[in-house]
Design a protein around this motif. Structure first.
Motif, PDB file in Angstrom:
ATOM      1  N   THR A   1     -13.419  10.165  15.795  1.00  0.00           N
ATOM      2  CA  THR A   1     -12.065  10.217  15.233  1.00  0.00           C
ATOM      3  C   THR A   1     -11.034   9.816  16.287  1.00  0.00           C
ATOM      4  OG1 THR A   1     -12.792  12.072  13.923  1.00  0.00           O
ATOM      5  CG2 THR A   1     -10.419  11.706  14.021  1.00  0.00           C
ATOM      6  N   LEU A   2     -11.209  10.318  17.498  1.00  0.00           N
ATOM      7  CA  LEU A   2     -10.261  10.000  18.564  1.00  0.00           C
ATOM      8  C   LEU A   2     -10.285   8.518  18.909  1.00  0.00           C
ATOM      9  CD1 LEU A   2      -9.052  12.689  19.270  1.00  0.00           C
ATOM     10  CD2 LEU A   2      -9.867  12.403  21.594  1.00  0.00           C
ATOM     11  N   MET A   3     -11.481   7.949  18.904  1.00  0.00           N
ATOM     12  CA  MET A   3     -11.604   6.516  19.198  1.00  0.00           C
ATOM     13  C   MET A   3     -10.898   5.695  18.126  1.00  0.00           C
ATOM     14  SD  MET A   3     -15.482   5.963  20.473  1.00  0.00           S
ATOM     15  CE  MET A   3     -15.241   4.212  20.647  1.00  0.00           C
ATOM     16  N   GLU A   4     -11.062   6.116  16.870  1.00  0.00           N
ATOM     17  CA  GLU A   4     -10.394   5.402  15.768  1.00  0.00           C
ATOM     18  C   GLU A   4      -8.889   5.430  15.950  1.00  0.00           C
ATOM     19  OE1 GLU A   4     -11.693   7.143  12.054  1.00  0.00           O
ATOM     20  OE2 GLU A   4     -13.747   6.518  12.607  1.00  0.00           O
ATOM     21  N   ARG A   5      -8.368   6.611  16.332  1.00  0.00           N
ATOM     22  CA  ARG A   5      -6.909   6.722  16.505  1.00  0.00           C
ATOM     23  C   ARG A   5      -6.423   5.836  17.638  1.00  0.00           C
ATOM     24  NH1 ARG A   5      -4.714  11.068  13.711  1.00  0.00           N
ATOM     25  NH2 ARG A   5      -6.211  11.488  12.050  1.00  0.00           N
ATOM     26  N   LEU A   6      -7.137   5.827  18.752  1.00  0.00           N
ATOM     27  CA  LEU A   6      -6.698   4.992  19.877  1.00  0.00           C
ATOM     28  C   LEU A   6      -6.728   3.521  19.466  1.00  0.00           C
ATOM     29  CD1 LEU A   6      -5.754   4.522  22.752  1.00  0.00           C
ATOM     30  CD2 LEU A   6      -8.114   4.772  23.550  1.00  0.00           C
ATOM     31  N   ALA A   7      -7.757   3.134  18.709  1.00  0.00           N
ATOM     32  CA  ALA A   7      -7.832   1.742  18.230  1.00  0.00           C
ATOM     33  C   ALA A   7      -6.614   1.440  17.351  1.00  0.00           C
ATOM     34  CB  ALA A   7      -9.138   1.522  17.467  1.00  0.00           C
ATOM     35  N   ASP A   8      -6.206   2.401  16.514  1.00  0.00           N
ATOM     36  CA  ASP A   8      -5.022   2.216  15.657  1.00  0.00           C
ATOM     37  C   ASP A   8      -3.762   2.035  16.500  1.00  0.00           C
ATOM     38  OD1 ASP A   8      -6.522   2.515  13.410  1.00  0.00           O
ATOM     39  OD2 ASP A   8      -5.940   4.605  13.031  1.00  0.00           O
ATOM     40  N   TRP A   9      -3.611   2.879  17.532  1.00  0.00           N
ATOM     41  CA  TRP A   9      -2.407   2.793  18.375  1.00  0.00           C
ATOM     42  C   TRP A   9      -2.367   1.449  19.089  1.00  0.00           C
ATOM     43  CZ3 TRP A   9      -3.784   8.195  20.765  1.00  0.00           C
ATOM     44  CH2 TRP A   9      -3.603   9.170  19.779  1.00  0.00           C
ATOM     45  N   LEU A  10      -3.519   1.002  19.566  1.00  0.00           N
ATOM     46  CA  LEU A  10      -3.565  -0.286  20.269  1.00  0.00           C
ATOM     47  C   LEU A  10      -3.208  -1.419  19.309  1.00  0.00           C
ATOM     48  CD1 LEU A  10      -6.771   0.334  22.410  1.00  0.00           C
ATOM     49  CD2 LEU A  10      -4.488  -0.128  23.333  1.00  0.00           C
ATOM     50  N   ARG A  11      -3.781  -1.342  18.099  1.00  0.00           N
ATOM     51  CA  ARG A  11      -3.481  -2.366  17.086  1.00  0.00           C
ATOM     52  C   ARG A  11      -1.977  -2.387  16.814  1.00  0.00           C
ATOM     53  NH1 ARG A  11      -6.711  -0.414  13.166  1.00  0.00           N
ATOM     54  NH2 ARG A  11      -8.538  -0.802  14.438  1.00  0.00           N
ATOM     55  N   GLY A  12      -1.396  -1.191  16.675  1.00  0.00           N
ATOM     56  CA  GLY A  12       0.046  -1.068  16.428  1.00  0.00           C
ATOM     57  C   GLY A  12       0.867  -1.678  17.553  1.00  0.00           C
ATOM     58  N   ALA A  13       0.316  -1.699  18.762  1.00  0.00           N
ATOM     59  CA  ALA A  13       1.027  -2.263  19.915  1.00  0.00           C
ATOM     60  C   ALA A  13       0.591  -3.703  20.175  1.00  0.00           C
ATOM     61  CB  ALA A  13       0.759  -1.400  21.147  1.00  0.00           C
ATOM     62  N   SER A  14      -0.149  -4.288  19.208  1.00  0.00           N
ATOM     63  CA  SER A  14      -0.655  -5.671  19.308  1.00  0.00           C
ATOM     64  C   SER A  14      -1.480  -5.906  20.574  1.00  0.00           C
ATOM     65  CB  SER A  14       0.492  -6.695  19.281  1.00  0.00           C
ATOM     66  OG  SER A  14       1.263  -6.506  18.144  1.00  0.00           O
ATOM     67  N   ILE A  15      -2.306  -4.937  20.900  1.00  0.00           N
ATOM     68  CA  ILE A  15      -3.173  -5.077  22.077  1.00  0.00           C
ATOM     69  C   ILE A  15      -4.623  -5.198  21.593  1.00  0.00           C
ATOM     70  CG2 ILE A  15      -4.038  -3.897  24.137  1.00  0.00           C
ATOM     71  CD1 ILE A  15      -1.253  -2.464  24.188  1.00  0.00           C
ATOM     72  N   ALA A  16      -5.299  -6.239  22.075  1.00  0.00           N
ATOM     73  CA  ALA A  16      -6.684  -6.461  21.647  1.00  0.00           C
ATOM     74  C   ALA A  16      -7.577  -5.348  22.171  1.00  0.00           C
ATOM     75  CB  ALA A  16      -7.168  -7.805  22.187  1.00  0.00           C
TER      76      ALA A  16
END
Ligand code: TMP
Length: 220
Positions: free
Chosen positions: A28-43
């Motif tokens: 779950t935590l990994m999914e959230r970090l992936a979401d935050w990165l996506r939101g910041a346009s970071i691959a």
């Protein structure tokens, strides 16, 4: 938050691993970090261990199959390390070179915790094998989700329909040694490890992670 240049050590992508005993809630935590990165346009690239490559997934099946009960400890260490070597060469290395973040569901610390503290293998020997298998690659940050074995077991039991794999079937004492091992590793390297209390309600863990990791990364 939108300035990737502020994220991670200069010129280098962030390599973040997630660790903890089975049932600690790291996906779950990994999914959230992936979401935050996506939101910041970071691959970002997400990987799991063992596995993450065609060869690694085959190795995963051998390692986790309850029918592999006769596997000796040394073979276990080497198979986890083999999967890791393949993953670095095929996925992690190229992703970091391209400047992407890499989020890893387990990495070297799992071998120290499970095979070192859990199975009783000498940590220095494991360190040598890891160094050879990984070429010395160490995560920039390791998120350790810490919770008691009983809570983790109850979460595993609540997981829909899936049966326990070969490692999850180990007894309570094994998983307690793994937990204590992870905490010992974190004490030895406090700059790399961020220990989160995973016994809290999941949303509270996510909030703690956001405040202590994400806000720190983005300089807010
Ligand atoms: P997973 O269920 O989190 O995908 O991990 C697979 C299992 O393998 C888990 O029980 C932890 C164990 N493991 C080791 O014992 N040593 C290792 O080096 C790794 C990566 C995982």
């Amino acid at each position: 938050m939108n300035d990737p240049g502020r994220l991670g050590p200069s010129g280098r992508a962030k390599f973040v691993s997630f660790e903890g005993i089975d049932g600690c809630g790291k996906s779950t935590l990994m999914e959230r970090l992936a979401d935050w990165l996506r939101g910041a346009s970071i691959a970002c690239v997400r990987v799991r261990e063992p596995g993450g490559t065609a060869i690694g997934e085959k190795v995963r099946r051998i390692l986790l199959d309850p029918a592999s009960s006769e596997m000796v400890g040394r073979a276990e260490v080497l198979l986890y390390s083999a999967s890791r070597a393949q993953l670095i060469e095929e996925v992690i290395g190229p992703a970091l070179e391209k400047g992407a973040w890499v989020l890893a569901d387990r990495f070297i610390d799992a071998t120290f915790a499970y095979q070192g503290f859990g199975r009783g293998f000498d940590l220095e020997h494991l360190q040598m094998i890891q160094h050879w298998a990984t070429g010395g690659l160490v995560p920039d940050k390791t998120i350790l989700l810490d919770c008691g074995v009983d809570l983790a077991t109850s979460r595993l039991c609540a997981r829909d329909g899936s049966t326990r794999d070969r490692i999850e079937r180990e007894d309570r004492e094994f998983h307690s040694r793994v937990r204590e091992g992870y905490l010992a590793l974190a004490r030895k390297d406090p700059a790399r490890f961020l220990v989160l209390d995973a016994s809290m309600d999941l949303e509270a863990v996510v909030e703690d992670f956001y405040n202590r990791f994400w806000l720190a990364q983005t300089g807010k």
